[in-house]
Scaffold this active site. Structure first.
Site, PDB file in Angstrom:
ATOM      1  N   GLU A   1      35.413 -19.187 -54.598  1.00  0.00           N
ATOM      2  CA  GLU A   1      35.483 -20.660 -54.558  1.00  0.00           C
ATOM      3  C   GLU A   1      35.081 -21.195 -53.184  1.00  0.00           C
ATOM      4  O   GLU A   1      35.713 -22.107 -52.641  1.00  0.00           O
ATOM      5  CB  GLU A   1      36.905 -21.139 -54.917  1.00  0.00           C
ATOM      6  CG  GLU A   1      37.434 -20.587 -56.229  1.00  0.00           C
ATOM      7  CD  GLU A   1      38.779 -21.179 -56.663  1.00  0.00           C
ATOM      8  OE1 GLU A   1      39.219 -22.196 -56.087  1.00  0.00           O
ATOM      9  OE2 GLU A   1      39.395 -20.611 -57.590  1.00  0.00           O
TER      10      GLU A   1
ATOM     11  N   GLU B   1      46.557 -17.346 -58.137  1.00  0.00           N
ATOM     12  CA  GLU B   1      47.542 -17.914 -57.199  1.00  0.00           C
ATOM     13  C   GLU B   1      49.009 -17.586 -57.511  1.00  0.00           C
ATOM     14  O   GLU B   1      49.870 -18.451 -57.416  1.00  0.00           O
ATOM     15  CB  GLU B   1      47.350 -19.436 -57.116  1.00  0.00           C
ATOM     16  CG  GLU B   1      45.934 -19.824 -56.712  1.00  0.00           C
ATOM     17  CD  GLU B   1      45.686 -21.343 -56.690  1.00  0.00           C
ATOM     18  OE1 GLU B   1      46.545 -22.104 -57.140  1.00  0.00           O
ATOM     19  OE2 GLU B   1      44.613 -21.738 -56.214  1.00  0.00           O
TER      20      GLU B   1
HETATM   21  C1  HAH Z   1      41.828 -23.860 -56.340  1.00  0.00           C
HETATM   22  N1  HAH Z   1      43.141 -23.973 -55.752  1.00  0.00           N
HETATM   23  C2  HAH Z   1      41.896 -23.501 -57.827  1.00  0.00           C
HETATM   24  O1  HAH Z   1      41.800 -22.097 -58.002  1.00  0.00           O
HETATM   25  C3  HAH Z   1      40.790 -24.149 -58.636  1.00  0.00           C
HETATM   26  O2  HAH Z   1      41.013 -23.888 -59.997  1.00  0.00           O
HETATM   27  C4  HAH Z   1      40.733 -25.644 -58.424  1.00  0.00           C
HETATM   28  O3  HAH Z   1      39.675 -26.215 -59.184  1.00  0.00           O
HETATM   29  C5  HAH Z   1      40.588 -25.926 -56.984  1.00  0.00           C
HETATM   30  C6  HAH Z   1      41.090 -25.086 -56.060  1.00  0.00           C
HETATM   31  C7  HAH Z   1      43.150 -23.990 -54.320  1.00  0.00           C
HETATM   32  C8  HAH Z   1      44.343 -24.632 -53.674  1.00  0.00           C
HETATM   33  C9  HAH Z   1      44.250 -25.055 -52.372  1.00  0.00           C
HETATM   34  O4  HAH Z   1      43.108 -24.846 -51.706  1.00  0.00           O
HETATM   35  C10 HAH Z   1      45.319 -25.641 -51.736  1.00  0.00           C
HETATM   36  C11 HAH Z   1      46.503 -25.867 -52.396  1.00  0.00           C
HETATM   37  C12 HAH Z   1      46.593 -25.467 -53.679  1.00  0.00           C
HETATM   38  C13 HAH Z   1      45.521 -24.862 -54.319  1.00  0.00           C
END
Ligand code: HAH
Length: 338
Positions: free
Chosen positions: A245, A138
């Protein structure tokens, strides 16, 4: 109520065995509570939180690998592959990483040398056991006109922190496949920023082998054609793609409704339709996609419970809270039939 036993349900890992691995994010609780389901359908796992910086490296001179090791043991016991998540991220990273002893921002050299020790130690420990790492998570901005997200990594070390992370990871485990991983990956504007970042890394011969599409999707978004375009665009860089994911929320991101205590049949049918379309697309691109990981496995546990709307449950997976197959599971099987 279940009319079919787990043993009678086709294993996702076999149904898609010729196309890609089928993974699930796990944690120290779900490897027990979802053990049978995981063993039956999945041939890959990712640690949801247990390999993140704050979990394994809470203080400069202290690493804590007990929980991560248990997940690795679980995978080994069941002959599953492991994806590593994640070495460098702006979240779930302790403050000490970015600070001097008196709490002021450290300099670039200090930060990069801490990053290097961290990566050497973590990727080095699981060398040969983790076949693919989300090296940087990210780093791309969600804002138009801004390539990289503001973060302490960027502030202190500059944009080179990304290339450095990949170089350190490659040195620590030369056989591991190294991924850049992000969400909103199918949004056409963010897609172009991710493309630009990875293209730049490739041009500089940075050791990067793939792009991770987080795929936190919903019954409404993104449009299938935007997902297809993202896959095509990323694949044009000559990198592998992993869906890292996957979950399909029953709510679109700005839907704030909190009235549901059980998933309505109609939404479950829409979710099933979406899952079928997604898996048809993954099959179509199985030449470039070699892993599809859900960010969980069944609806009894999901990070989406309470996110982004506090106190609201979600039901994003193909298996229900009892681990029984939902309409989504059966329609994913349809996607395997041509
Ligand atoms: C993910 N971010 C991460 O990669 C993961 O490590 C965590 O456990 C959950 C989600 C996604 C995300 C989002 O969908 C919206 C805003 C910020 C981050």
């Amino acid at each position: 109520m279940a009319t079919i036993t787990l043993a009678e349900t086709p294993k996702l890992q076999e149904v898609f065995g010729d196309q890609f691995r089928i993974g699930a994010a796990v944690n120290p609780i779900t490897i027990h509570t979802q053990r049978e389901l995981l063993a039956h359908h999945f041939n890959s796992i990712t640690a949801e939180n247990e390999m993140k910086f704050e979990s394994v490296h809470p203080e400069e001179d202290r690493y804590t690998f007990e929980t991560a090791d248990r997940l690795i043991d679980f995978a080994a016991e069941h002959g599953m592959a492991v994806r590593g998540h994640t070495l460098v991220w702006h979240n779930q990273t302790p403050s000490w990483v970015f600070e001097t002893a008196d709490g002021r921002p450290c300099d670039a050299q200090t930060l990069l040398s801490r990053m290097r020790s961290h990566i050497e130690t973590v990727a080095g420990r699981y060398k040969g056991q983790i076949y693919a790492w989300d090296v940087v998570n990210e780093a791309v901005s969600d804002k138009e006109g801004e390539l990289l997200r503001p973060s302490r990594w960027l502030d202190i070390a500059g944009e080179d922190f990304i290339a450095k992370a990949f170089e350190y990871a490659h040195a620590a485990d030369p056989n591991a496949l190294l991924f850049y991983n992000d969400y909103n990956e199918s949004d056409p504007r963010k897609r172009e920023r991710i493309y630009t970042l990875v293209k730049g890394l490739k041009e500089r011969d940075v050791p990067i082998h793939g792009i991770g599409l987080q795929a936190h999707w919903s019954v409404a978004h993104p449009a299938l054609e935007d997902i297809r375009s993202a896959i095509e665009r990323y694949a044009s860089l000559g990198v592998k793609l992993h869906v890292t994911e996957l979950d399909v929320s029953l709510f679109s991101f700005d839907d704030r409704r909190t009235d549901l205590t059980a998933p309505p049949e109609e939404l479950l049918e829409r979710q099933a339709e979406r899952y079928e379309q997604f898996f048809r697309l993954f099959r179509e691109y199985s030449g470039v996609i070699d892993s599809v990981t859900f960010w969980g496995a069944a609806d009894d546990y999901t990070w989406l419970d309470g996110f982004p709307v506090r106190g609201r449950k979600n039901w994003p997976f193909p298996f229900d809270t009892q681990h029984d197959p939902k309409p989504a599971y059966w329609q994913i099987l349809n996607a395997a039939r041509r």
